[in-house]
Structures are given as C-alpha cells and as structure tokens.
Design an enzyme around this catalytic site. Structure first.
Site, mmCIF file in Angstrom:
data_model
loop_
_atom_site.group_PDB
_atom_site.id
_atom_site.type_symbol
_atom_site.label_atom_id
_atom_site.label_comp_id
_atom_site.label_asym_id
_atom_site.label_seq_id
_atom_site.Cartn_x
_atom_site.Cartn_y
_atom_site.Cartn_z
ATOM 1 N N LYS A 114 0.830 -1.217 0.000
ATOM 2 C CA LYS A 114 0.000 0.000 0.000
ATOM 3 C C LYS A 114 0.852 1.249 0.000
ATOM 4 C CE LYS A 114 -4.474 -1.682 1.107
ATOM 5 N NZ LYS A 114 -5.755 -1.577 1.781
ATOM 6 N N LYS A 196 -4.298 -10.877 -6.745
ATOM 7 C CA LYS A 196 -5.590 -11.157 -6.106
ATOM 8 C C LYS A 196 -6.689 -10.233 -6.646
ATOM 9 C CE LYS A 196 -6.173 -8.267 -2.062
ATOM 10 N NZ LYS A 196 -6.805 -8.084 -0.798
ATOM 11 N N LYS A 199 -11.088 -5.037 -4.845
ATOM 12 C CA LYS A 199 -12.165 -4.085 -5.109
ATOM 13 C C LYS A 199 -11.620 -2.728 -5.520
ATOM 14 C CE LYS A 199 -12.786 -3.451 -0.162
ATOM 15 N NZ LYS A 199 -13.311 -4.048 0.971
HETATM 16 P P1 ATP Z 1 -8.519 -3.765 -1.144
HETATM 17 O O1 ATP Z 1 -8.408 -4.669 -2.317
HETATM 18 O O2 ATP Z 1 -9.230 -2.483 -1.424
HETATM 19 O O3 ATP Z 1 -7.268 -3.622 -0.353
HETATM 20 P P2 ATP Z 1 -9.863 -5.985 -0.054
HETATM 21 O O4 ATP Z 1 -10.645 -6.395 -1.247
HETATM 22 O O5 ATP Z 1 -8.680 -6.768 0.371
HETATM 23 O O6 ATP Z 1 -9.500 -4.454 -0.162
HETATM 24 P P3 ATP Z 1 -10.845 -5.920 2.668
HETATM 25 O O7 ATP Z 1 -11.963 -5.186 3.256
HETATM 26 O O8 ATP Z 1 -9.489 -5.497 3.032
HETATM 27 O O9 ATP Z 1 -10.923 -5.891 1.103
HETATM 28 O O10 ATP Z 1 -11.034 -7.459 2.925
HETATM 29 C C1 ATP Z 1 -12.204 -8.053 3.362
HETATM 30 C C2 ATP Z 1 -12.034 -9.555 3.462
HETATM 31 O O11 ATP Z 1 -11.999 -10.159 2.158
HETATM 32 C C3 ATP Z 1 -10.744 -9.985 4.153
HETATM 33 O O12 ATP Z 1 -11.026 -11.088 4.984
HETATM 34 C C4 ATP Z 1 -9.868 -10.415 3.025
HETATM 35 O O13 ATP Z 1 -8.927 -11.373 3.425
HETATM 36 C C5 ATP Z 1 -10.873 -11.008 2.044
HETATM 37 N N1 ATP Z 1 -10.403 -10.938 0.668
HETATM 38 C C6 ATP Z 1 -10.060 -9.815 -0.008
HETATM 39 N N2 ATP Z 1 -9.714 -10.098 -1.278
HETATM 40 C C7 ATP Z 1 -9.833 -11.458 -1.421
HETATM 41 C C8 ATP Z 1 -9.608 -12.360 -2.511
HETATM 42 N N3 ATP Z 1 -9.210 -11.934 -3.685
HETATM 43 N N4 ATP Z 1 -9.850 -13.667 -2.299
HETATM 44 C C9 ATP Z 1 -10.269 -14.113 -1.094
HETATM 45 N N5 ATP Z 1 -10.486 -13.312 -0.028
HETATM 46 C C10 ATP Z 1 -10.277 -11.996 -0.170
#
Ligand code: ATP
Ligand code: LTN
Length: 335
Positions: A114, A196, A199
């Site tokens: 980040k 990964k 969002k």
């Molecule tokens: P950003 O991508 O904006 O950093 P994020 O998508 O990782 O955010 P968070 O709110 O940080 O979103 O994560 C919410 C939950 O979703 C966490 O438990 C995280 O581990 C899970 N998660 C996020 N992306 C994935 C993915 N690609 N596959 C599986 N689990 C995920």
C-alpha cells in the site's frame, strides 16, 4: 453448557465488495453464526488509511451494513456494528502501540504494497493498521478470525502482540486463530490471474462485484483471461492460473471439489465452461442482491440495527479495555 467460541472479523467500506471478498470471507460469516458467537465489524477506521471522500465513505458504510445483512448475517444471532462507533478500538490501539515494534510493522507485506500504491500518502495510520486490527480482535477475546489468505500476516502479529502483553501482565487477551478457507482463500483477478481480485482494481473487468447485474457478470466472465495455451482444457495447473482460478470459483460455489469440476468439463473446453461459471455466480448472488435492495430501502431499520450493534459491541469491548488499562497502571475514571 459449553461456552461457544467467539468469532470476529472486519471488512472495510472502501469499495464495492467483490466475489473475492464474498468467497474468502463474507460467505463464511453467515455460516459460522450457527455454531459460534459471532461479531462482525465494518472497519471504517481502517479505511481512512487511504484517502476517502467523506460522503462516499458514509454511503458505503450504510451499503456494506445492508449487504452483510443481505448475505446472511443475522443481527439477532450475531453482533454487526460500525467500528468508529465504538471508541474503545482507538483507545485499545494506543495501548497496544506501546507493545509493538516499528520493525514488525514495517515488515508487513500489506504495508509495503500500500505504501507503494499510495506513495504520495504514506501516513502513520498505514503503518499502524495491523495494531488497530489487533485491537479489534483482542477487545472481543476472539478465538477464531475468518479472513482471506492476504490477512494471515496480520493475524500473526496480533498473536505476537497479545502474547507479549500477556507475558507482562498475565492472561488479559485470548490468543486468536486464523480461519482461512481451504478453497477460495485467494480469488484471483479475472484479467491478471497472478494477482488477487481486488475491489480497488481500476480495471473493472478484473473483478466481479457482489452487486453486478447478470449481464455484466456474463460479459466479465467471457472476457476473463484464460491461458495462452492451445489445449483448451478445463484443468488446474500452475501454468494455467486463469483457468485454475475459474475452477476454484466454480468449485466453491457448487460445493464440489476441483477434481469433480475437471471431470464435469472434460472434453468440453472453455467455451462451455466460462458461461457455466457465470451462471453459478449469478445464481449465488441473485438472492443476496434482492435482499440487499430491501434492507437498503428501510433507512429507519438500518439505523436502529446500527445503534443496537454498537451498543452490544461496546459492552464487550469496554470490559476488555478496562481490564487492560488497569493492568498498565491507569486509574479508571469513576462515573
Ligand atoms: P482492497 O483490495 O481495497 O485492499 P480488499 O478487497 O482486500 O480491499 P478488505 O476489506 O481489506 O478488502 O477485505 C475483506 C475480506 O476479504 C478480508 O477477509 C480479506 O482477506 C478477504 N479478501 C479480499 N480479497 C480477497 C480475494 N481476492 N480472495 C479471497 N479473499 C479476499
Ligand atoms: N484488515 C482487514 C479488515 C479488518 C479485520 C479486522 C479482519 C479490520 N479489522 C479484524 C479481521 C479481524 C482486511 O480484510 N483488510
């Protein structure tokens, strides 16, 4: 009667939830509440480590609250609340900061990622993010924390901080365990399947949002990168990250093993496979989307549930906070 284990997880209101968030985390939220005492937070304090537009943050917090209800979190069985409405999180973070080393924080993969991505705003909150997350988890004496694989390191530092504090003051905190699903813990981007699904991906074709309508899901799936081999075979292989990712998604949603999926599509090729994955996603998300619209319409109900969640969360959090404050030598204020 045996005490139920405590489950705690948080999710940031920093964008539209994706299929990755759903499969990696949210999907388990509803399932776990039958067996455990569950507490789920909308982690808005975490999300301001990256600049947010205030009106948008407010809207997304409301929407995420409604979405978690729609995805099966039952506010009678579990506690669902907004993190910034419980001041104990910030207070606990300060205490835990003094039990965390700079070196530990600067080694975190997410911090390194980040701070590269937001190089114009490498603020202290970004570095301190895992301590706030430790405070979340430890305030509720959680035993299990359902998260995707990307959060494993943050769980490890939480355990280290808790053990360090307990080592000095006795058993104040429960040491939590991560709960990471075997399949689907890391759903990959549809466009760059070695990264990964995120969002915050600027390329919308890389992710499927939980609220994407059926035609969008179908289109994104058809555009999903499958691998540049000529084999056209639906099978899991390290050199086929695109197809492997889609097989993983389909397997989780259909409750099948990846072998069963390979079997089902033997000799059928990507042309048949991709629309089938899209259909499985559409079918899973449809009921959530319908419920979501219903919850979001009833503003008074949302507000009441938010208030109730914060009150219930605060009662638990303050108990642990006071215990920790007494241990370090603060005089608790009398009321
Ligand atoms: P950003 O991508 O904006 O950093 P994020 O998508 O990782 O955010 P968070 O709110 O940080 O979103 O994560 C919410 C939950 O979703 C966490 O438990 C995280 O581990 C899970 N998660 C996020 N992306 C994935 C993915 N690609 N596959 C599986 N689990 C995920
Ligand atoms: N950092 C987490 C969100 C989060 C969380 C938590 C997860 C905030 N507090 C407590 C589990 C437990 C993320 O998914 N990025």
């Amino acid at each position: 009667m045996e005490q139920k284990k405590i489950v705690y997880s948080g999710i940031q209101p920093s964008g539209n939830l994706t299929l990755g968030n759903y499969i990696g985390a949210v999907r388990n939220f509803g399932k776990m509440q039958e067996e455990f005492d569950c507490i789920y937070a909308i982690a808005d304090l975490h999300s301001i480590t990256v600049r947010q537009e205030p009106a948008l943050l407010r809207r997304r917090t409301n929407e995420l609250f409604a979405l978690l209800l729609a995805a099966g979190v039952d506010p009678e069985k579990s506690i669902l609340y907004v993190q910034s409405q419980v001041p104990a999180h910030a207070q606990m973070t300060w205490v835990l900061n003094c039990f965390t080393y700079m070196g530990e924080l600067s080694r975190m993969t997410q911090f390194k990622d980040k701070s590269q991505k937001h190089s114009d705003n490498v603020n202290a909150g970004l570095l301190d993010y895992p301590v706030l997350m430790a405070a979340d988890i430890l305030l509720y004496q959680a035993n299990l924390v359902p998260v995707g694989a990307d959060q494993k390191q943050h769980l490890e530092i939480t355990r280290d901080i808790a053990a360090r504090f307990n080592g000095v003051y006795g058993d104040v905190f429960t040491i939590p365990e991560p709960y990471i699903p075997e399949v689907g813990a890391r759903v990959m981007s549809l466009q760059v399947p070695t990264e990964k699904m995120s969002k915050s991906d600027p390329n919308e074709n890389g992710f499927i949002a939980i609220l994407d309508p059926p035609d969008v899901i179908m289109r994104k799936m058809k555009r999903a990168v499958t691998d540049s081999d000529t084999e056209n075979a639906v099978r899991v292989a390290p050199e086929k990250p695109g197809v492997s990712n889609l097989i993983g998604i389909y397997a989780v949603l259909q409750n099948k093993t990846t072998q069963q999926v390979e079997e089902e599509f033997r000799g059928k090729g990507y042309g048949a496979f991709k629309p089938a994955v899209a259909e499985a996603i559409i079918e899973t998300l449809k009921p959530i989307q319908d419920e979501y619209a219903r919850y979001l319409k009833d503003k008074a109900q949302l507000e009441a549930l938010m208030k109730q969640g914060a009150e219930r969360a605060e009662r638990i959090a303050v108990r642990t906070l006071n215990k920790a404050m007494k241990k370090v030598g603060f005089i608790l204020r009398s009321y």
